[in-house]
Write an enzyme that holds these catalytic residues in place. Structure first.
Site, PDB file in Angstrom:
ATOM      1  N   CYS A 287       0.869  -1.171   0.000  1.00 29.47           N
ATOM      2  CA  CYS A 287       0.000   0.000   0.000  1.00 29.47           C
ATOM      3  C   CYS A 287       0.903   1.216   0.000  1.00 29.47           C
ATOM      4  O   CYS A 287       1.560   1.517   1.000  1.00 29.47           O
ATOM      5  CB  CYS A 287      -0.905  -0.006   1.232  1.00 29.47           C
TER       6      CYS A 287
ATOM      7  N   GLU B 178      -3.955   1.005  -5.820  1.00 31.69           N
ATOM      8  CA  GLU B 178      -3.029  -0.090  -6.139  1.00 31.69           C
ATOM      9  C   GLU B 178      -2.889  -0.154  -7.653  1.00 31.69           C
ATOM     10  O   GLU B 178      -3.801   0.201  -8.390  1.00 31.69           O
ATOM     11  CB  GLU B 178      -3.540  -1.412  -5.563  1.00 31.69           C
TER      12      GLU B 178
END
Length: 362
Positions: free
Chosen positions: A2, A129
């Site tokens: 992340c 992402e």
């Protein structure tokens, strides 16, 4: 992993979105630590080294506080261990923005905070992402499916991802001036806006060796990707699902480290949509970072079930003045932007611009 998030709610909205029930069943609302609300800046594109809202036990700052009392703090992304001896955190030779759940007890930077109970919940609208492709990477915005209101029935498009069925309000000090919310307050203050993503993290407090203000920093814990996200990336943030999981993660007195780690599992509860490559550059901080795109035509796609629910409450909400975002602009730049800014094309664009995220009052 992340490496980028978004958190666009104003400080007071973050607090309202974090209301929880204490052990006595009372509905409470966490305060910000003194001065921390001013340190946090909403942003459509947060990267490591930026400051984010974090929820943690008030017991970390006040040993006499009830264990289930929580507080909001503004912390910098990228854990700086308490034992770091340089005067400048930028001199760290390795990244601590993420930490793998499988190796928390093996890494010195994370083992100490974990064993000391320094667990926290990172709050975000969602995270970005990137899916690897032949020549480039396609970014996606990933977030909780938004809770359906009482008047909203199931739609024909309810196949965008696994619906999130658990409590819409998070777990974890009371509203300013009041330790408890009475029945009237409960109804008036009920949060029906965007449901924040709740991510498990570890934090630490570093003080410069030469003296100075302490710096609170955090690291996002990651786990293997859930089945519905494996096509994008093989890792994902550890998501805490519902009040009970958040309560247990933050209760470092009752829930020991090894038991807390059992909460960190891949959860197939998130939904997502593709977004523009504009988000690739962390300097870009605008509503367009979140705007859904069609991977074929690059135009706004057909609304999904989750976006339809979002549009429903947007139409009944009213504009609110928002706190400035992380991007610093001169007055001239702001005036130039406002002159060039096109008129809103609909509720979704208004939401992306942060104009309609004030909660409805029931």
């Amino acid at each position: 992993m992340c490496g980028r998030t978004a958190c666009t709610l104003a400080p007071d909205e973050v607090s309202r979105a974090c209301r929880y029930r204490d052990r006595g069943g009372q509905r409470r609302q966490p305060r910000w630590r003194d001065g921390d609300a001013d340190k946090y800046r909403p942003s459509y594109n947060k990267s490591p080294q930026s400051t984010s809202p974090v929820l943690l036990s008030q017991r970390h700052f006040d040993k006499s506080a009830p264990m289930d009392e929580c507080v909001l703090a503004a912390m910098r992304w990228g854990l700086v261990p308490a034992w770091f001896r340089e005067n400048d955190p930028k001199k760290m030779q390795y990244s601590t923005s993420n930490c793998r759940s499988e190796s928390l007890l093996e890494k010195k930077s994370y083992k100490g905070p974990l064993l000391k109970g320094q667990r926290c919940v990172i709050l975000a609208d969602g995270f970005y992402e990137w899916r690897r492709q032949e020549k480039d990477k396609q970014p996606f915005f990933i977030y909780f499916s938004q809770t359906r209101g009482p008047s909203q029935g199931k739609t024909e498009d309810e196949d965008e991802g696994t619906p999130h069925e658990k409590n819409s309000e998070m777990a974890c000090s009371p509203e300013e001036g009041s330790p408890e919310l009475n029945e009237e307050d409960k109804e008036r203050e009920k949060w029906t806006g965007w449901k924040l993503l709740t991510i498990a993290g570890l934090f630490d407090c570093w003080t410069p060796p030469g003296g100075g203000d302490p710096l609170y920093t955090y690291s996002v814990i990651t786990v293997d990707a859930s089945p519905n996200l494996q096509g994008i990336h093989d890792r994902m943030p550890a998501i805490l699902d519902g009040e009970e999981e958040i309560r247990r993660w933050l209760d470092f007195g009752e829930v020991k480290p090894l038991d807390a780690l059992k909460l960190l599992q891949p959860k197939n509860i998130l939904t997502f949509h593709p977004v523009s490559s504009l988000v690739n550059n962390s300097r870009n901080n605008s509503p367009e970072c979140l705007q859904p795109v069609d991977l074929q035509s690059k135009k706004e796609p057909k609304p999904t079930a989750s976006s339809k629910m979002m549009l429903s409450w947007l139409k009944s909400s009213t504009p609110t003045k928002r706190k400035d975002t992380d991007v610093c602009e001169t007055k001239g730049e702001q005036q130039s932007k406002s002159e060039k800014q096109p008129k809103s094309s609909g509720p979704l664009e208004q939401w992306l611009k942060g104009a309609n995220k004030k909660p409805r009052l029931n």
